[in-house]
Design an enzyme around this catalytic site. Structure first.
Site, PDB file in Angstrom:
ATOM      1  N   THR A 188       0.704  22.846   9.100  1.00  0.00           N
ATOM      2  CA  THR A 188       1.879  21.978   9.394  1.00  0.00           C
ATOM      3  C   THR A 188       3.190  23.111   9.851  1.00  0.00           C
ATOM      4  O   THR A 188       3.108  24.049   9.466  1.00  0.00           O
ATOM      5  CB  THR A 188       2.384  21.262   8.157  1.00  0.00           C
ATOM      6  N   ARG A 216      -3.666   7.121   6.361  1.00  0.00           N
ATOM      7  CA  ARG A 216      -3.406   8.064   5.339  1.00  0.00           C
ATOM      8  C   ARG A 216      -1.985   8.801   5.792  1.00  0.00           C
ATOM      9  O   ARG A 216      -1.732   9.079   6.879  1.00  0.00           O
ATOM     10  CB  ARG A 216      -4.208   9.259   5.152  1.00  0.00           C
ATOM     11  N   ILE A 217      -0.869   8.794   4.901  1.00  0.00           N
ATOM     12  CA  ILE A 217       0.355   9.459   5.260  1.00  0.00           C
ATOM     13  C   ILE A 217       0.769  10.343   4.202  1.00  0.00           C
ATOM     14  O   ILE A 217       0.472  10.209   3.106  1.00  0.00           O
ATOM     15  CB  ILE A 217       1.468   8.272   5.271  1.00  0.00           C
ATOM     16  N   GLY A 218       0.949  11.517   4.867  1.00  0.00           N
ATOM     17  CA  GLY A 218       1.057  12.877   3.575  1.00  0.00           C
ATOM     18  C   GLY A 218       2.941  12.772   3.615  1.00  0.00           C
ATOM     19  O   GLY A 218       3.600  11.950   3.364  1.00  0.00           O
ATOM     20  N   ASP A 219       3.083  14.127   3.023  1.00  0.00           N
ATOM     21  CA  ASP A 219       4.447  14.328   2.430  1.00  0.00           C
ATOM     22  C   ASP A 219       5.229  14.755   3.683  1.00  0.00           C
ATOM     23  O   ASP A 219       6.573  14.404   3.404  1.00  0.00           O
ATOM     24  CB  ASP A 219       4.478  15.509   1.632  1.00  0.00           C
ATOM     25  N   GLY A 239       1.637  22.117   2.565  1.00  0.00           N
ATOM     26  CA  GLY A 239       0.419  22.254   1.888  1.00  0.00           C
ATOM     27  C   GLY A 239      -0.079  20.906   1.622  1.00  0.00           C
ATOM     28  O   GLY A 239      -0.190  20.126   2.485  1.00  0.00           O
ATOM     29  N   LYS A 240      -0.557  20.905   0.268  1.00  0.00           N
ATOM     30  CA  LYS A 240      -1.256  19.695  -0.103  1.00  0.00           C
ATOM     31  C   LYS A 240      -0.402  18.414  -0.221  1.00  0.00           C
ATOM     32  O   LYS A 240       0.448  18.513  -1.109  1.00  0.00           O
ATOM     33  CB  LYS A 240      -2.366  19.662  -1.235  1.00  0.00           C
TER      34      LYS A 240
END
Length: 319
Positions: A188, A216-219, A239-240
């Site tokens: 990222t 899926r949506i991340g941070d 990161g995760k």
């Protein structure tokens, strides 16, 4: 008080044994170029918001990072990019998800912030808005490169979802083969800045996870998780995503400064060391007074920073 800037190209299992030297050198050179672009803009009195968008757009155009042209593929072999941007002076912000044809997710996020009454647009609605606003779009096939197809194949073979710089290695894969596959690792991108007037801004952009579920949506587009700015600081995390969302990483750094009186470095280090599982996250941050910090609990994070007083740093591994 003075200007400051920091940027990242992802955090994770970054080591010379898992990534060929020429790939490390190429990513370091991209960081150097993007830092120079940001510093030049700040010296020319550009606003923090303009600088953040400018730098992230440049990183989105670099296929060695997981954003824009380098965006990874979902389990269906499609691209779903996301980004967010935030102005610390006003707390105005914009976010987008599920983009498959927009060339610059960060610029569309800014348009959402400035041209709509909303904060977050996603999927078909975000794509339609981009076309209405004349934002550059490309055919979805532009992102489905042979390299991205190979990354997805490796992840499916390993039956894993790949986060930044965590190569999905099958249990029977020889170490030497894993090392030669290191160029499949991506991260990222994000940038934070404070300008000469003390205004702060943060921007983050990503293609998400290799082999992620569709939808899926991340941070990254979640304000307060992967991206945040207020009058105290600006933060971009990497990161995760699931771990970063649970810990509200970016907002907690600002809250520790505002409510506990911690310094930028102490606040960032506390969140990364105490609030997120080891190996899951990193961040870059700047404060309103021109401080800068780059904290991570992974083996490495592609990162760069500079301040008006002449300090600069470009790094990849834990020191």
């Amino acid at each position: 008080m003075g200007w400051a800037i920091a940027l990242h190209g992802g955090a994770g299992d970054i080591s010379p044994s898992l990534m060929p030297p020429h790939i490390l050198e190429a990513r370091e050179e991209c960081l150097r170029k993007c830092l120079h672009i940001g510093v030049s803009a700040l010296k020319a009195k550009a606003t923090a918001l303009d600088v953040v968008e400018l730098v992230v757009r440049e990183m989105e155009n670099h296929p060695l990072f997981n954003a824009g042209k380098g965006s990874v593929l979902t389990t269906d072999g499609t691209v779903e990019m996301e980004a967010s941007i935030m102005d610390g002076n006003t707390k105005n912000c914009g976010a987008v998800s599920g983009l498959s044809t927009v060339a610059s997710a960060i610029s569309l996020a800014r348009h959402v912030m400035e041209k709509t009454p909303h904060i977050y647009l996603a999927f078909d609605g975000a794509e339609a808005f981009a076309r209405e606003q004349g934002i550059e779009t490309v055919d979805a096939s532009y992102f489905v490169t042979p390299e991205n197809i190979e990354r997805l194949r490796k992840a499916k073979e390993a039956k894993k979802v790949q986060i930044d710089y965590n190569t999905p290695i099958h249990k029977n894969t020889p170490v030497e083969t894993a090392a030669s596959n290191g160029d499949s690792q991506l991260g990222t991108v994000g940038c934070v800045a404070v300008d000469c007037h003390g205004n702060l801004a943060a921007g983050t952009s990503t293609g998400g996870l290799v082999n992620k579920m569709v939808g899926r949506i991340g941070d990254t587009p979640v304000i307060g998780a992967g991206n945040y700015a207020n009058s105290y600081c600006a933060v971009s995390a990497t990161g995760k995503g699931e771990s970063i969302i649970r810990a509200t990483v970016a907002r907690d750094v600002a809250a520790l400064m505002e409510y506990k009186g911690l310094s930028l470095k102490d606040a960032a280090d506390y969140v990364i060391e105490k609030c997120v599982p080891k190996g899951d996250a990193g961040l870059v941050a700047v404060s309103a007074t021109g401080e800068v910090t780059m904290s991570f609990n992974t083996s490495g994070m592609f990162r760069a920073c500079a301040t008006e007083d002449g300090y600069s740093e470009i790094g990849m591994f834990a020191s």
